[in-house]
Design a protein around this motif. Sequence first.
Motif, short mmCIF file in Angstrom:
data_model
loop_
_atom_site.label_atom_id
_atom_site.label_comp_id
_atom_site.label_asym_id
_atom_site.label_seq_id
_atom_site.Cartn_x
_atom_site.Cartn_y
_atom_site.Cartn_z
N GLY B 56 7.69 -63.07 -11.63
CA GLY B 56 8.02 -61.88 -10.86
C GLY B 56 9.45 -61.83 -10.39
O GLY B 56 10.30 -62.62 -10.78
N SER B 57 9.69 -60.88 -9.51
CA SER B 57 11.06 -60.63 -9.08
C SER B 57 11.66 -61.78 -8.28
O SER B 57 12.86 -61.95 -8.21
N SER B 58 10.78 -62.61 -7.64
CA SER B 58 11.30 -63.70 -6.83
C SER B 58 11.96 -64.77 -7.71
O SER B 58 12.75 -65.57 -7.23
N GLY B 59 11.63 -64.78 -8.98
CA GLY B 59 12.20 -65.76 -9.89
C GLY B 59 11.53 -67.11 -9.81
O GLY B 59 11.88 -68.04 -10.53
N LEU B 60 10.54 -67.23 -8.93
CA LEU B 60 9.86 -68.51 -8.78
C LEU B 60 8.79 -68.65 -9.87
O LEU B 60 7.94 -67.79 -10.03
N VAL B 61 8.86 -69.75 -10.58
CA VAL B 61 7.84 -70.02 -11.60
C VAL B 61 6.98 -71.17 -11.08
O VAL B 61 7.47 -72.28 -10.89
N ILE B 62 5.72 -70.85 -10.81
CA ILE B 62 4.83 -71.89 -10.29
C ILE B 62 4.05 -72.47 -11.46
O ILE B 62 3.40 -71.75 -12.21
N ARG B 63 4.14 -73.77 -11.62
CA ARG B 63 3.41 -74.43 -12.71
C ARG B 63 2.25 -75.23 -12.12
O ARG B 63 2.46 -76.13 -11.32
N GLU B 64 1.07 -74.84 -12.54
CA GLU B 64 -0.14 -75.55 -12.07
C GLU B 64 -0.50 -76.61 -13.10
O GLU B 64 -0.87 -76.28 -14.22
N ASN B 65 -0.36 -77.86 -12.75
CA ASN B 65 -0.70 -78.93 -13.69
C ASN B 65 -2.01 -79.59 -13.27
O ASN B 65 -2.38 -79.57 -12.10
N GLU B 66 -2.69 -80.14 -14.25
CA GLU B 66 -3.86 -80.98 -13.95
C GLU B 66 -3.32 -82.35 -13.59
O GLU B 66 -2.64 -82.98 -14.41
N ILE B 67 -3.58 -82.81 -12.39
CA ILE B 67 -3.07 -84.13 -12.00
C ILE B 67 -4.15 -85.19 -12.25
O ILE B 67 -5.31 -85.00 -11.90
N ILE B 68 -3.71 -86.28 -12.85
CA ILE B 68 -4.66 -87.38 -13.13
C ILE B 68 -4.96 -88.08 -11.81
O ILE B 68 -4.08 -88.67 -11.18
N THR B 69 -6.21 -87.99 -11.39
CA THR B 69 -6.57 -88.65 -10.13
C THR B 69 -7.41 -89.91 -10.37
O THR B 69 -7.60 -90.72 -9.48
#
Lengths: 290, 225
Positions: B56-69
């Motif tokens: 979007g316009s904010s320019g923020l790219v949120i990356r949702e990763n699967e974290i190995i727990t």
Amino acid sequence: MKNAFSYIASVIASVLLVFCILASVISVIGYTSVNEKKFKSIAASEHIDEKVCSELGRYFKERSSASGIPAEVYMNAIDSEYVSGIVDQKIDNGFHCLRGGNQSIDLSNAELDASIERFFNDYADSINYEKDEKFAKKVDAAKKNAYRVISEFSDVYKFGALEEHGVLSKVSKLYTKLDVIMTGSVAASVVLVIILLLLNLSSKSATLYWTGVSSLIAGIIGLAPTAYLLATDYFSSFSIKQPQIFTAYTSTLTMLTKTFMFASVGAAAAGIVLIIVYIIIKPKNKASAA
Amino acid sequence: MSNKKRSDLLPHLAAPFIIAALCISVIAVAMIKPYDKLKMYAGIAFMDKLKTDPEGSSGLVIRENEIITEHNGETSETGEVIRPKFGELYAVIKCSAFDVDVPVYWGSKAELLEKGACQSSGSAVVGSDGNAVISAHVDTFFADMDNLKKDDVITVNTNYGEFTYKVSELISFKSTDRKYIVPSEKTKLTLYTCKKDVLGSSDQRIGVICEPVGSAFYTDVKEAE
């Protein structure tokens, strides 16, 4: 009043009885009303599937300027029936998680896959783009994103977010013990009534009074907040942005509040009846009560 | 009305009020903690995952990763960290004092703080030398910060390893005081949040400083990559 001990002990037993009655009512409501059947019936009666469709349409339309994919590519393949199935699966899965299990959700929609593929193919053909591995990856990414969005929007009770952050597993500990809590609190109520009877052996009818008072107070304690919540339409003030989530939560909370309010009215009425019976019976007993 | 009858009537009239007062007092006191918990759960549940437009316009790219727990493969005490990109979910904090597992995003921004804890991009990546500074809202992910005690164990899972810390110091500082959040040579983990304030946002910050007690870099994950 024959002695202070019997009076104080009766007051303490009555206080405990109030909590046991409240716990019994809450656990019975939780056991009978917090389940997938009720939640799905609320979703159906509130036409949540239509709200999800409408929000999906709005979202894909907003995204079309950035993604270049018209909303129709998705929305021509998504209807209320498909969304309703996903919403129901999400609810089923949420309750499976609450019971310690898990089940997979089938989001597949051949029409949607075909629609996305058709759009990408037509576009590639129109600009003579070579349909290589990169192209296939882009199509795949568009499909995955579409299913992710559909899945997110259809999770109207936010079970996914609750599970992701470990909240569901915490709630699960309580939810799976609801039957034990229900049985325990009902049994404790009966035990406390017997204790009251033993404390008032000299005037057995006084048990009716103490039980009645406990029931009446439990009813009032339950009735006052629920009546306030419903009279002020409190749940409507929730600031939940997505309409389908707002409707799902507020409808469910309203249903639970109404059920609790009716149960409280019942408890209060039972208490009043017991007190009236005690007043009627009492003059026949020569011994003083309590 | 005889004195006997009057002396009987008064306790009976008073009893409902005494019982009601006792019950309401007990409920009021007992509800404080569940109410706070409910508020926290609701805050986490109602955070709109799709509110932030990834492109979007904010320019923020949120990356949702699967974290190995949970990792059952080979590990090593030493290894290399993977520096995350701004807006990337790169770690999960687990601690017995916390009611929820806390996702950690790289970078600090309001949108990210709604989704989990944020790690200042000027601080050290978890697993590397220096001060790893992580903050979150007090009404959601760090609602249980005041439950942390000295010697409590905190585990931070990432996709390159699992790192264990022990709480060594409980801290409290003003929002303008940066002594705890500036880079340091000593390797540590600093977690902080706002101090709970009934009158609104507080200038005071509370948190913990943790010292590393164990590192387990995933060697096989790296090889696979």
